[in-house]
Write a protein that holds these residues in place. Structure first.
Motif, PDB file in Angstrom:
ATOM      1  N   GLU A   1      31.037  32.108  82.524  1.00  0.00           N
ATOM      2  CA  GLU A   1      30.724  30.942  83.355  1.00  0.00           C
ATOM      3  C   GLU A   1      30.547  31.298  84.827  1.00  0.00           C
ATOM      4  O   GLU A   1      30.687  30.446  85.707  1.00  0.00           O
ATOM      5  CB  GLU A   1      31.766  29.830  83.169  1.00  0.00           C
TER       6      GLU A   1
ATOM      7  N   SER B   1      27.516  30.947  75.230  1.00  0.00           N
ATOM      8  CA  SER B   1      28.600  29.983  75.329  1.00  0.00           C
ATOM      9  C   SER B   1      29.226  29.792  73.948  1.00  0.00           C
ATOM     10  O   SER B   1      28.591  30.010  72.932  1.00  0.00           O
ATOM     11  CB  SER B   1      28.037  28.670  75.856  1.00  0.00           C
TER      12      SER B   1
ATOM     13  N   LYS C   1      22.459  31.184  72.433  1.00  0.00           N
ATOM     14  CA  LYS C   1      23.359  31.108  73.596  1.00  0.00           C
ATOM     15  C   LYS C   1      24.035  29.750  73.686  1.00  0.00           C
ATOM     16  O   LYS C   1      24.762  29.472  74.620  1.00  0.00           O
ATOM     17  CB  LYS C   1      22.576  31.392  74.877  1.00  0.00           C
TER      18      LYS C   1
ATOM     19  N   LEU D   1      22.670  27.085  74.479  1.00  0.00           N
ATOM     20  CA  LEU D   1      22.163  26.445  75.685  1.00  0.00           C
ATOM     21  C   LEU D   1      21.117  25.406  75.275  1.00  0.00           C
ATOM     22  O   LEU D   1      19.995  25.745  74.941  1.00  0.00           O
ATOM     23  CB  LEU D   1      21.546  27.519  76.597  1.00  0.00           C
TER      24      LEU D   1
ATOM     25  N   ILE E   1      27.545  24.620  84.668  1.00  0.00           N
ATOM     26  CA  ILE E   1      27.385  24.720  83.216  1.00  0.00           C
ATOM     27  C   ILE E   1      28.157  23.545  82.638  1.00  0.00           C
ATOM     28  O   ILE E   1      29.346  23.387  82.909  1.00  0.00           O
ATOM     29  CB  ILE E   1      27.976  26.044  82.701  1.00  0.00           C
TER      30      ILE E   1
ATOM     31  N   LEU F   1      26.832  32.836  80.704  1.00  0.00           N
ATOM     32  CA  LEU F   1      27.390  31.746  79.902  1.00  0.00           C
ATOM     33  C   LEU F   1      28.709  32.123  79.243  1.00  0.00           C
ATOM     34  O   LEU F   1      29.479  31.251  78.842  1.00  0.00           O
ATOM     35  CB  LEU F   1      26.382  31.300  78.835  1.00  0.00           C
TER      36      LEU F   1
ATOM     37  N   LEU G   1      22.610  23.534  81.478  1.00  0.00           N
ATOM     38  CA  LEU G   1      22.732  24.036  82.837  1.00  0.00           C
ATOM     39  C   LEU G   1      22.115  23.020  83.775  1.00  0.00           C
ATOM     40  O   LEU G   1      20.994  22.550  83.545  1.00  0.00           O
ATOM     41  CB  LEU G   1      21.991  25.376  82.934  1.00  0.00           C
TER      42      LEU G   1
END
Ligand code: SF4
Ligand code: SF4
Ligand code: SF4
Lengths: 623, 176
Positions: free
Chosen positions: A17, A118, A210, A212, A133, A14, A124
Motif C-alpha cells: 500500500e 492486493s 492484482k 484492482l 487505495i 498494492l 485506486l
C-alpha cells in the motif's frame, strides 16, 4: 523537463500500500518518449533480469498506464496500457481513447506504475495529490454500466462534500474491469467510459489478478505548458481542419468497413477465416445507422468523432446501448461467427463491453470453437449446446461462459493459443491449424491473402505484438520496418485515425520543444524500443515460449487458398514468407534468427540486452 | 443605435454534442493561455457516457448571480450582456453558484475566484470550433429581450434526466 510532460510518475504498490511519486529525467523521456516506448523501458529495467519467471497474472507483474507527450494536445486523446502480457508473455502497448490521460495529466502525472497485488478487491483514487487505495468489495462482480455508475456517483458526492464552495464537480475518469478481468480471463480488456477498451494484451486480467477493479482520477490543474503556444494554436487549427474534411471516417466511423472489407478487399474474417469474402449488403453501414442515436461521438480534442452510439429500442434486444460496433467488432462478433445481422452484432458487442471482454480476442476464440464444432472435434456434450454459425443466442451464451469461466468457457478464457494447446491434448488431434493467432494473440480482422488490404504478407509474422492489427510488421515503402510508425503513435500516444504524418513531427516540436526528426525516429529511437520489446517477447515464459524459427509465422490458414470471391485462389506462399521475414530482420538490425545483433545493440547503446539474448540463444540451442 | 452590435446568445443543443471537448480547449487557451479543462468557462459534463452536456452561462434575465454577490464582484457587460468577474473583489465565497439556477459558475481551481463565461467579448471561441466541425451543439444567435434564456440555466443532471428518457427510455432514468 521538456514541455508537454510533468516528468512525474505515480507509483503504487498494492501489496504494501505504498504510494510515491517518481521523477523521470529528461534523457529518458527523449530516448523513450512515453507510452509504449517508456513502458518497454520501465519493464526491461525492472523485470528484464528475471522476465521468464514473471507470471503475468502474479504479484510480480507491473501494470503501466502511460500518457505520451502529445496526449491531450494532438487531436484525440489516448493512454497506453502495458505490462507483461498474459497473452504473448512479452509487452503489448495497448492504447485506449478517452479522457483518462487528460485527467491524469491534469492531476500532475504522466503515468502510473502499479506493482504488487492486493488481498481484497480495491480501486485506486487519484485526486490531484491525494492518492488512495480503497475498498472495492461493493464493485466486485459488477458489470460495466453498474461499476461506472456506482463509482462515479460516490466520487462526485465525496468531492462535492469536500469542497462545497467550489461549484459542480465534473465526473472523474475511470479505467475499470468487468467480471472477465476479475476472473483473470486472458482475453479481458481494460475498459473506459461505457464502451472503450484497451483490448490487445489482456491487461484486464492483470488488473483482476492484482484485485484492482478500477482506477479513477480527477485532476484540477492544467496540462503542462507547450513549448510554443502560438505555433501550437496554428498547427492544431490546421490539423483539425484537415480531419474535419474526412467525410467517410467522420460520418460512418470504421463501421462502413463491415461490408467493404469483405466485399471490396476480400480480407474479412468469415467463419473463423474459412472465407474472407462476402457480399452481404445487409451488413452494410446503412443497416446499422437506423440504431444510431448519435452520429458523432468522440473523446477529448477529437474533431473526427468516429464513434456512433447505437441503441436498440424494441424487440428481443430491447434496451441495449453501446457504441456502434467498429469494423473489428463487426467482423469478430459478426462475420467471423457467421453473423450478418446488425442487431445481433450490436447485442454481442454490448455484452462484450458489459463483461469486460476484448471483442476481437473473444470473437477469435469463439470462431475457433465454432469451427471445431463444425468439424466434430468439439461436440454438444463438450459445449452444452449446439454452436452453429450465425446463432447469436448461442454465441452470447458462450461469451458469458468465457467471462465467468464456466464449463468450456474456462478453457476458452485462456485465449485461442492456449485453448488450442489444451484441446489438442484433450482430443488427441492437432487443432492448432484452426487457431488464427500469432504468438498468443488472435490476429486482427485484416487478412493478408487477397493482397488488397493494408496488411502485407508479413504483417503479423514479425510483429512485436503478435496478431495486433494496430502494430503490423509490413516493410514500408522505404524498406523500413513499418511497425516503427505504430510504435511512434503508441509512444506519443495519439490516435491512428487522426494521424497526419506531415504535421506530426512539427506538432511534436511545438508541444515538446525538441526537434524529433523522422531520421532520428527511424534510425535510432524506434529501433531501440523495438529491440527491447523484441527481446522481452522472445524471453517469454513462464507458460509459453516463442522460437522465431517456428513462431515468426502466419497462422496455417493463411497458406490455404481463398475459397471464394473475386480473389478466389489467392494464397500466401510459405517460401515467400521465409524470404520476406529475413529481409524484415535485416531492416530491423536482427540476425538470421530474428535476434537483435550485437552491433545493433552497440550502435543503439543497449548492450545490456546481451545477457538476456544469451539466455534466449541458450534456450533455442543457438549458443 | 447604428454601429452598436446586437447582443448575442449561445444557443445549445445537447443532443448534438459529440463530447469532443474542443470547446474546453478553445476556451481555456483563450482565457488561460493553455489547455485547462477545469478552468474552461464551458465545461463538458458526462452524466452518462454518450450524453455530454456543455455547461455554460446563459446570461439569464435578472442575473441572480450578480444580485447575490455580497462583494459587488460581478457586473454585467453593457455591450455583450455577459457577466464579468472582478477578480480583485471576488473572494470565492460561492454565493453566485448557489444563486444560479443551473449552478453554472465555479471557483477557479488555482486562483480562487468565480469563473463565468464572458462571451469572449462577443466572439465566442467555443462556438467557432463546434460549428467548424458541423456539430452545432453551440451556435451564436442574436439575443432578444426575453425571459426565455432563464430556462437554460439548469444543472447538467437535470438536463441529462430529460434526455435520458427521451433517447434511451425510462429504464435508463435511474442512471442519473
Ligand atoms: S465543441 Fe461542441 S460538440 Fe464538442 S464538446 Fe463542445 S459543445 Fe460538444
Ligand atoms: S446562468 Fe447562472 S451564472 Fe449565468 S447569469 Fe444566470 S445566474 Fe448568473
Ligand atoms: S463564449 Fe468564450 S468564454 Fe464563454 S464559454 Fe465560449 S469560449 Fe468560453
Amino acid at each position: 523537463m521538456p514541455y508537454g510532460y510533468w516528468g512525474r510518475l505515480l507509483e503504487v504498490n498494492l501489496s504494501t500500500e505504498d504510494v510515491k511519486t517518481l521523477q523521470v529525467d529528461k534523457r529518458t523521456m527523449r530516448k523513450y518518449v512515453g507510452g509504449r516506448g517508456l513502458g518497454v523501458k520501465i519493464l526491461w529495467d525492472r523485470l528484464g533480469d528475471r522476465w521468464e519467471e514473471i507470471d503475468p497474472l502474479g504479484p510480480d507483474n507491473i501494470l503501466l498506464i502511460l500518457t505520451g507527450p502529445l496526449t491531450g494536445y494532438y487531436p484525440g486523446s489516448r493512454v497506453c496500457v502495458a505490462g507483461k502480457s498474459p497473452q504473448s508473455n512479452g509487452v503489448v502497448g495497448s492504447t485506449v481513447g478517452g479522457e483518462f490521460g487528460v485527467e491524469l495529466k491534469s492531476a500532475g502525472y504522466d503515468g502510473i506504475i502499479i506493482t504488487g497485488e492486493s488481498e481484497k478487491p480495491v480501486y485506486l483514487w487519484i485526486n490531484d495529490d491525494e492518492v488512495e487505495i480503497r475498498d472495492a468489495s461493493h464493485l466486485w462482480g459488477k458489470e460495466a454500466k453498474d461499476t461506472l455508475r456506482i463509482l462515479t456517483r460516490e466520487l462526485i458526492d465525496e468531492m462535492s462534500k469536500k469542497k462545497p464552495l467550489r461549484g459542480l464537480c465534473k465526473e472523474p475518469s475511470i479505467l475499470y474491469i468487468g467480471p472477465a478481468g476479475e476472473r483473470k480471463v486472458r482475453i479481458a480488456a481494460v475498459a473506459h467510459k461505457l464502451t472503450h477498451a484497451a483490448g490487445y494484451g489482456g491487461y484486464g486480467a492483470v488488473m483482476g489478478a492484482k484485485k484492482l477493479k478500477a482506477i479513477a482520477v480527477k485532476g484540477s490543474g492544467p496540462l503542462p505548458d507547450v513549448a510554443d503556444l502560438e505555433g501550437f494554436k496554428k498547427l492544431l487549427d490546421s490539423v483539425c481542419k484537415v480531419l474535419i474534411k474526412e467525410f467517410r471516417m467522420r460520418y460512418w466511423g470504421t463501421g462502413w468497413a463491415g461490408y467493404t472489407v469483405g466485399a471490396d478487399t476480400s480480407s474479412e474474417p468469415i467463419r473463423n477465416w474459412q472465407e474472407e469474402w462476402h457480399d452481404e449488403a445487409r451488413f452494410g453501414v446503412s443497416f446499422f445507422e437506423k440504431y444510431w442515436i448519435k452520429r458523432f461521438w468522440g473523446d477529448f480534442g477529437c474533431p473526427t468523432t468516429c464513434l456512433k452510439i447505437a441503441f436498440i429500442r424494441s424487440g428481443r434486444f430491447k434496451g441495449v446501448l453501446t457504441d456502434n460496433p467498429d469494423y473489428e467488432l463487426q467482423a469478430y462478433l459478426g462475420t467471423n461467427l457467421g453473423i450478418f445481422d446488425p442487431e445481433g452484432n450490436i447485442y454481442l458487442s454490448s455484452r462484450a463491453d458489459e463483461l469486460g471482454l476484448c471483442g476481437i480476442q473473444t470473437g477469435n476464440v469463439m470462431g475457433f470453437a465454432a469451427e471445431l464444432y463444425q468439424r466434430g472435434i468439439l461436440t454438444k456434450d463438450d459445449i452444452g449446446f449446439e454452436l452453429k454459425w450465425g446463432d447469436v443466442e448461442a454465441f452470447a451464451k458462450l461469451q458469458e461462459m468465457i467471462a465467468r469461466r464456466e464449463g468450456i468457457g474456462d478453457l476458452l478464457a485462456e485465449g485461442t493459443y492456449r485453448a488450442a494447446v489444451k484441446i489438442s491434448e484433450m482430443k488427441k488431434v492437432d487443432v492448432m491449424p484452426y487457431a488464427i493467432q500469432v504468438k498468443g494473440i488472435g490476429v486482427g480482422a485484416h487478412g493478408i491473402r487477397s493482397g488488397l488490404d493494408y496488411t502485407k504478407p508479413t504483417a503479423y509474422v514479425c510483429s512485436l505484438q503478435g496478431g495486433d492489427h494496430t502494430s503490423v510488421s509490413n516493410l514500408d515503402d522505404q524498406n523500413r520496418p513499418g511497425e516503427y510508425e505504430m510504435i511512434l503513435l503508441d509512444s506519443i500516444v495519439a490516435c491512428w485515425f487522426n494521424y497526419k504524418k506531415q504535421y506530426l513531427y512539427e506538432f511534436f516540436k511545438v508541444v515538446a520543444g525538441w526537434n524529433l526528426t523522422e531520421d532520428e525516429w527511424y534510425g535510432e529511437l524506434a529501433p531501440r524500443i523495438a529491440a527491447i520489446q523484441r527481446t522481452l517477447l522472445l524471453l517469454g515464459g513462464p507458460d509459453a515460449y516463442w522460437d522465431p524459427r517456428i513462431h515468426d509465422e502466419n497462422p496455417q490458414r493463411f497458406y490455404e487458398p481463398l475459397p471464394s470471391g473475386p480473389k478466389k485462389g489467392a494464397v500466401v506462399k510459405r517460401e515467400e514468407i521465409e524470404k520476406l521475414k529475413k529481409t524484415y530482420y535485416e531492416a530491423a538490425g536482427w540476425d538470421e534468427n530474428g535476434l537483435p545483433k550485437p552491433e545493433t545493440l552497440k550502435r543503439l547503446g543497449i548492450t545490456e540486452l546481451e545477457k538476456a539474448l544469451e539466455r534466449i540463444r541458450h534456450r533455442l540451442g543457438l549458443a | 443605435m447604428s454601429g452598436e452590435k446586437p447582443k448575442i446568445w449561445i444557443f445549445r443543443d445537447y443532443e448534438r454534442c459529440s463530447g469532443c471537448r474542443r470547446c474546453e480547449i478553445a476556451c481555456s487557451i483563450r482565457h488561460e493561455g493553455r489547455i485547462w479543462p477545469e478552468a474552461s468557462r464551458v465545461r463538458v459534463f458526462m452524466p452518462i457516457p454518450g450524453l455530454e452536456i456543455p455547461h455554460l452561462c446563459t446570461q439569464c434575465p435578472g442575473y441572480p448571480c450578480v444580485e447575490a454577490c455580497p462583494f459587488d464582484a460581478l457586473l454585467v457587460d453593457k455591450n455583450t450582456g455577459a457577466v464579468i468577474v472582478d477578480r480583485d473583489k471576488c473572494t470565492g465565497c460561492g454565493k453566485c453558484i448557489d444563486a444560479c439556477p443551473g449552478q453554472i459558475p465555479f471557483i477557479h481551481p488555482r486562483d480562487g475566484y468565480a469563473v463565468i463565461c464572458d462571451l469572449c467579448g462577443g466572439d465566442p471561441e467555443c462556438v467557432k470550433v463546434c460549428v467548424e466541425a458541423g456539430y452545432n451543439a453551440l451556435i451564436t444567435t442574436p439575443r432578444s429581450p426575453s425571459e426565455i434564456y432563464k430556462v437554460y440555466a439548469r444543472t447538467p443532471q437535470d438536463i441529462a434526466k430529460d434526455l435520458v428518457s427521451k433517447l434511451y427510455g425510462e429504464e435508463w432514468e435511474g442512471w442519473v
